[in-house]
Design a protein around this motif. Sequence first.
Motif, PDB file in Angstrom:
ATOM      1  N   LYS A 103      -1.291  -5.117   8.917  1.00 17.70           N
ATOM      2  CA  LYS A 103      -0.835  -3.823   8.165  1.00 17.70           C
ATOM      3  C   LYS A 103       0.649  -3.735   8.924  1.00 17.70           C
ATOM      4  N   ASN A 120       0.724  -1.305  -0.079  1.00 16.51           N
ATOM      5  CA  ASN A 120       0.019   0.124   0.009  1.00 16.51           C
ATOM      6  C   ASN A 120       0.612   1.287   0.046  1.00 16.51           C
ATOM      7  N   GLN A 164       2.777   0.979   3.586  1.00 16.38           N
ATOM      8  CA  GLN A 164       2.575  -0.298   4.560  1.00 16.38           C
ATOM      9  C   GLN A 164       2.430  -1.499   3.645  1.00 16.38           C
ATOM     10  N   TRP A 200       0.111  -4.869   3.109  1.00 13.73           N
ATOM     11  CA  TRP A 200      -0.953  -5.656   3.785  1.00 13.73           C
ATOM     12  C   TRP A 200      -0.986  -6.824   3.536  1.00 13.73           C
ATOM     13  N   SER A 206      -7.107  -7.823   8.686  1.00 12.03           N
ATOM     14  CA  SER A 206      -6.233  -7.326   7.950  1.00 12.03           C
ATOM     15  C   SER A 206      -4.836  -7.020   8.939  1.00 12.03           C
TER      16      SER A 206
END
Length: 112
Positions: A73, A57, A62, A64, A71
């Motif tokens: 992260k 991301n 990050q 993920w 989720s």
Amino acid sequence: MIDEATFRRVSDKALESLKQSLISAEDDDAGFEFEDNNGVMNIIFENGSSKFVITPNTPIRQVWISAQSTSYKLEWAEATNAFTLTKTGEDLKTLTQRLLREHLNDPTITLP
């Protein structure tokens, strides 16, 4: 927060390393298939009931992981030079290995 160019470089390296480990584990008939689709990594389980998705991301720097209805992260940790889940301290490969072991109920799965 690291800059975008650095993020792209370190995330590409980390994800490529994970990809090679997943391919190796997949070859050992671990109960899943691995697919890389334009930078989105999918781990598809043989029973077809679920899959894990791993993706960078870039806007928030990050990596993920979507797995087991959760989720995860991971943030870049300069001290360890790895993407790390802050809550547990696990790096990308260690967390992925743990999630695979839990999902498949197989403590022998190893990501080299």
